[in-house]
Design an enzyme around this catalytic site. Sequence first.
Site, PDB file in Angstrom:
ATOM      1  N   ASN A  10       0.877  -1.171   0.000  1.00 32.46           N
ATOM      2  CA  ASN A  10       0.000   0.000   0.000  1.00 32.46           C
ATOM      3  C   ASN A  10       0.912   1.217   0.000  1.00 32.46           C
ATOM      4  O   ASN A  10       1.411   1.644   1.039  1.00 32.46           O
ATOM      5  CB  ASN A  10      -0.911  -0.016   1.230  1.00 32.46           C
ATOM      6  CG  ASN A  10      -1.862   1.171   1.267  1.00 32.46           C
ATOM      7  OD1 ASN A  10      -1.782   2.082   0.452  1.00 32.46           O
ATOM      8  ND2 ASN A  10      -2.761   1.164   2.232  1.00 32.46           N
ATOM      9  N   LYS A  17       3.088   0.749   3.345  1.00 34.92           N
ATOM     10  CA  LYS A  17       2.709  -0.324   4.262  1.00 34.92           C
ATOM     11  C   LYS A  17       2.830  -1.645   3.515  1.00 34.92           C
ATOM     12  O   LYS A  17       2.548  -1.704   2.318  1.00 34.92           O
ATOM     13  CB  LYS A  17       1.279  -0.130   4.753  1.00 34.92           C
ATOM     14  CG  LYS A  17       1.036   1.144   5.540  1.00 34.92           C
ATOM     15  CD  LYS A  17      -0.442   1.285   5.907  1.00 34.92           C
ATOM     16  CE  LYS A  17      -0.720   2.603   6.595  1.00 34.92           C
ATOM     17  NZ  LYS A  17      -2.161   2.784   6.873  1.00 34.92           N
ATOM     18  N   ARG A  74      -2.477  -2.088  -3.610  1.00 36.84           N
ATOM     19  CA  ARG A  74      -3.700  -1.304  -3.412  1.00 36.84           C
ATOM     20  C   ARG A  74      -3.641  -0.085  -4.328  1.00 36.84           C
ATOM     21  O   ARG A  74      -2.674   0.677  -4.319  1.00 36.84           O
ATOM     22  CB  ARG A  74      -3.814  -0.840  -1.964  1.00 36.84           C
ATOM     23  CG  ARG A  74      -5.057   0.020  -1.728  1.00 36.84           C
ATOM     24  CD  ARG A  74      -4.992   0.789  -0.433  1.00 36.84           C
ATOM     25  NE  ARG A  74      -6.203   1.571  -0.241  1.00 36.84           N
ATOM     26  CZ  ARG A  74      -6.221   2.775   0.351  1.00 36.84           C
ATOM     27  NH1 ARG A  74      -5.096   3.327   0.795  1.00 36.84           N
ATOM     28  NH2 ARG A  74      -7.351   3.430   0.488  1.00 36.84           N
ATOM     29  N   HIS A 163     -13.129   2.402  -0.100  1.00 34.28           N
ATOM     30  CA  HIS A 163     -13.086   1.353   0.936  1.00 34.28           C
ATOM     31  C   HIS A 163     -13.644   0.033   0.405  1.00 34.28           C
ATOM     32  O   HIS A 163     -14.120  -0.805   1.173  1.00 34.28           O
ATOM     33  CB  HIS A 163     -13.880   1.756   2.190  1.00 34.28           C
ATOM     34  CG  HIS A 163     -13.340   2.936   2.931  1.00 34.28           C
ATOM     35  ND1 HIS A 163     -14.157   3.825   3.589  1.00 34.28           N
ATOM     36  CD2 HIS A 163     -12.074   3.371   3.127  1.00 34.28           C
ATOM     37  CE1 HIS A 163     -13.422   4.766   4.161  1.00 34.28           C
ATOM     38  NE2 HIS A 163     -12.144   4.502   3.897  1.00 34.28           N
ATOM     39  N   HIS A 191     -18.259   1.126   7.561  1.00 34.44           N
ATOM     40  CA  HIS A 191     -16.806   1.208   7.744  1.00 34.44           C
ATOM     41  C   HIS A 191     -16.517   2.554   8.395  1.00 34.44           C
ATOM     42  O   HIS A 191     -16.544   3.604   7.742  1.00 34.44           O
ATOM     43  CB  HIS A 191     -16.107   1.094   6.382  1.00 34.44           C
ATOM     44  CG  HIS A 191     -14.610   1.240   6.455  1.00 34.44           C
ATOM     45  ND1 HIS A 191     -13.747   0.177   6.250  1.00 34.44           N
ATOM     46  CD2 HIS A 191     -13.825   2.308   6.706  1.00 34.44           C
ATOM     47  CE1 HIS A 191     -12.504   0.598   6.368  1.00 34.44           C
ATOM     48  NE2 HIS A 191     -12.519   1.895   6.649  1.00 34.44           N
ATOM     49  N   LEU A 192     -16.260   2.527   9.699  1.00 30.65           N
ATOM     50  CA  LEU A 192     -16.117   3.753  10.472  1.00 30.65           C
ATOM     51  C   LEU A 192     -14.705   3.867  11.028  1.00 30.65           C
ATOM     52  O   LEU A 192     -14.366   3.287  12.057  1.00 30.65           O
ATOM     53  CB  LEU A 192     -17.133   3.779  11.621  1.00 30.65           C
ATOM     54  CG  LEU A 192     -18.597   3.531  11.244  1.00 30.65           C
ATOM     55  CD1 LEU A 192     -19.485   3.575  12.483  1.00 30.65           C
ATOM     56  CD2 LEU A 192     -19.074   4.530  10.201  1.00 30.65           C
ATOM     57  N   GLY A 195     -11.601   7.921   8.056  1.00 28.69           N
ATOM     58  CA  GLY A 195     -12.470   8.002   6.902  1.00 28.69           C
ATOM     59  C   GLY A 195     -13.618   7.043   7.144  1.00 28.69           C
ATOM     60  O   GLY A 195     -13.440   6.007   7.781  1.00 28.69           O
ATOM     61  N   ARG A 224     -13.214  15.116   7.412  1.00 28.02           N
ATOM     62  CA  ARG A 224     -13.989  15.444   6.214  1.00 28.02           C
ATOM     63  C   ARG A 224     -15.436  15.732   6.590  1.00 28.02           C
ATOM     64  O   ARG A 224     -16.004  15.095   7.481  1.00 28.02           O
ATOM     65  CB  ARG A 224     -13.946  14.289   5.210  1.00 28.02           C
ATOM     66  CG  ARG A 224     -12.565  13.963   4.699  1.00 28.02           C
ATOM     67  CD  ARG A 224     -12.644  12.842   3.656  1.00 28.02           C
ATOM     68  NE  ARG A 224     -11.318  12.314   3.336  1.00 28.02           N
ATOM     69  CZ  ARG A 224     -10.990  11.031   3.340  1.00 28.02           C
ATOM     70  NH1 ARG A 224     -11.911  10.110   3.629  1.00 28.02           N
ATOM     71  NH2 ARG A 224      -9.768  10.644   3.038  1.00 28.02           N
ATOM     72  N   ASP A 265     -10.425  12.174  17.205  1.00 24.94           N
ATOM     73  CA  ASP A 265     -10.279  10.875  17.849  1.00 24.94           C
ATOM     74  C   ASP A 265     -11.530  10.617  18.688  1.00 24.94           C
ATOM     75  O   ASP A 265     -11.805  11.346  19.650  1.00 24.94           O
ATOM     76  CB  ASP A 265      -9.032  10.859  18.734  1.00 24.94           C
ATOM     77  CG  ASP A 265      -8.715   9.488  19.286  1.00 24.94           C
ATOM     78  OD1 ASP A 265      -9.659   8.758  19.649  1.00 24.94           O
ATOM     79  OD2 ASP A 265      -7.531   9.134  19.366  1.00 24.94           O
ATOM     80  N   MET A 266     -12.305   9.584  18.317  1.00 26.94           N
ATOM     81  CA  MET A 266     -13.557   9.321  19.005  1.00 26.94           C
ATOM     82  C   MET A 266     -13.346   8.999  20.487  1.00 26.94           C
ATOM     83  O   MET A 266     -14.217   9.279  21.318  1.00 26.94           O
ATOM     84  CB  MET A 266     -14.305   8.172  18.313  1.00 26.94           C
ATOM     85  CG  MET A 266     -15.735   7.992  18.771  1.00 26.94           C
ATOM     86  SD  MET A 266     -16.796   9.449  18.519  1.00 26.94           S
ATOM     87  CE  MET A 266     -17.095   9.335  16.747  1.00 26.94           C
ATOM     88  N   GLU A 316     -15.279  -0.908  15.168  1.00 27.18           N
ATOM     89  CA  GLU A 316     -14.899  -2.098  15.924  1.00 27.18           C
ATOM     90  C   GLU A 316     -14.712  -1.826  17.406  1.00 27.18           C
ATOM     91  O   GLU A 316     -14.851  -2.735  18.226  1.00 27.18           O
ATOM     92  CB  GLU A 316     -13.604  -2.684  15.345  1.00 27.18           C
ATOM     93  CG  GLU A 316     -13.748  -3.244  13.945  1.00 27.18           C
ATOM     94  CD  GLU A 316     -12.410  -3.628  13.322  1.00 27.18           C
ATOM     95  OE1 GLU A 316     -11.479  -3.989  14.081  1.00 27.18           O
ATOM     96  OE2 GLU A 316     -12.288  -3.551  12.087  1.00 27.18           O
ATOM     97  N   ASN A 317     -14.403  -0.579  17.758  1.00 26.73           N
ATOM     98  CA  ASN A 317     -13.980  -0.311  19.134  1.00 26.73           C
ATOM     99  C   ASN A 317     -14.884   0.601  19.949  1.00 26.73           C
ATOM    100  O   ASN A 317     -14.740   0.657  21.170  1.00 26.73           O
ATOM    101  CB  ASN A 317     -12.568   0.292  19.116  1.00 26.73           C
ATOM    102  CG  ASN A 317     -11.536  -0.687  18.593  1.00 26.73           C
ATOM    103  OD1 ASN A 317     -11.322  -1.742  19.186  1.00 26.73           O
ATOM    104  ND2 ASN A 317     -10.905  -0.358  17.475  1.00 26.73           N
ATOM    105  N   GLU A 367      -8.337  -5.601   5.015  1.00 30.70           N
ATOM    106  CA  GLU A 367      -8.181  -5.187   3.624  1.00 30.70           C
ATOM    107  C   GLU A 367      -6.967  -5.843   2.970  1.00 30.70           C
ATOM    108  O   GLU A 367      -6.995  -6.164   1.778  1.00 30.70           O
ATOM    109  CB  GLU A 367      -8.096  -3.666   3.545  1.00 30.70           C
ATOM    110  CG  GLU A 367      -9.387  -2.979   3.970  1.00 30.70           C
ATOM    111  CD  GLU A 367      -9.294  -1.471   3.981  1.00 30.70           C
ATOM    112  OE1 GLU A 367      -9.482  -0.855   2.922  1.00 30.70           O
ATOM    113  OE2 GLU A 367      -9.041  -0.904   5.071  1.00 30.70           O
TER     114      GLU A 367
END
Length: 381
Positions: A10, A17, A74, A163, A191-192, A195, A224, A265-266, A316-317, A367
């Site tokens: 990637n 990556k 990718r 995504h 997909h959270l 982005g 965004r 950052d949530m 996921e978290n 991914e």
Amino acid sequence: MNGSRVLVLNSGSSSVKYQLLDMTDRTRLASGIVERIGEGPVADHAAALKQVADELARQNLGLDSPELAAVGHRVVHGGTRFTTPALITDEVVEEIEKLIPLAPLHNPANVTGIKVARELRPDLPQVAVFDTAFHSTMPEAAARYAIDVDTADRFGVRRYGFHGTSHAYVSRATAALLDRPVSELNTIVLHLGNGASASAVRGGECVDTSMGLTPLEGLVMGTRSGDLDAAAIFHLSRVGEMSIDEIDTLLNKRSGLLGLCGDNDMREIGRRMGEGDSEAQLAFDIYIHRLRKYVGAYTAVLGRVDAIAFTAGVGENSAAVREAAMGGLTAFGVEVDTVRNALRGSGARLISAESSRVAVAVVPTDEELEIASQTFDLVSD
């Protein structure tokens, strides 16, 4: 083909990556990232790929290994030209370069990574896997914007979605979790991450998605704005006397959660909410409101929803995001079990109540594995 390993690359503008996977048992043999390309010792992508090769060699997993079957790359934007993975040739590289105007921040770096990797192993099959490809099954009614057709076609203005490798992987993994054929399921994938995107998947094929011409459209994201009245751009230009570049920076890098409350950052937003911070609370509420609108819209698009899957970092978290997003949807057959939702886990798991007509799941995305699988399937044919 003798090998069973796939190297996934990637290549971003300032980082590369990588993951090396063995497709016989879908295990990870190595992974890592080379950052700050163009600074210090990592002068360019050629130096970065050389560093990746050296690191793999130190682990006895070098690029010269006969076990290496292919390299999967990718590529963010495939336009309407690439709707499936593509075996990379000179012609394919040229076509990806033609798509740079649609993804000026991503496709150039993707192309550079491809060129360097081909120089390192010109004899090895290399495959481009496109973020947009999964969404190419959208009907024209979903993909078209209501603007002049000739203008739209001339400049490639339509909904492409992004995504895609994540949405493809998660929709299939959700079917596996439910022990049902993906062909029978209607699934909403959320997909959270920093982005964020949503997709409506019918029988394993995407029929609608929230991101559009670019990754700016749709859900509220980390930096965004997501959906916005296009006339706001004219207003900022005419009244605010902002340049196109300034507006681009505003909407892509200084909006979303960051623009609303100063944090993207949530976890930090959750902490601030716990202390009674009204700005953080409003940012969270706006984020959830947009998310629930898309769940409702895609319920209408699909007609019947069998599963809703949360994935990526926030999905996921963050139990709080999942609970708030699904709250009050009992009329749609959605009920979340608060105890299940609060439990942390590393694998795919159900968080819906036993009485819920719609399965609600947390499904970690992968991914890289999806890219490796698509690459291996193509070179194995």
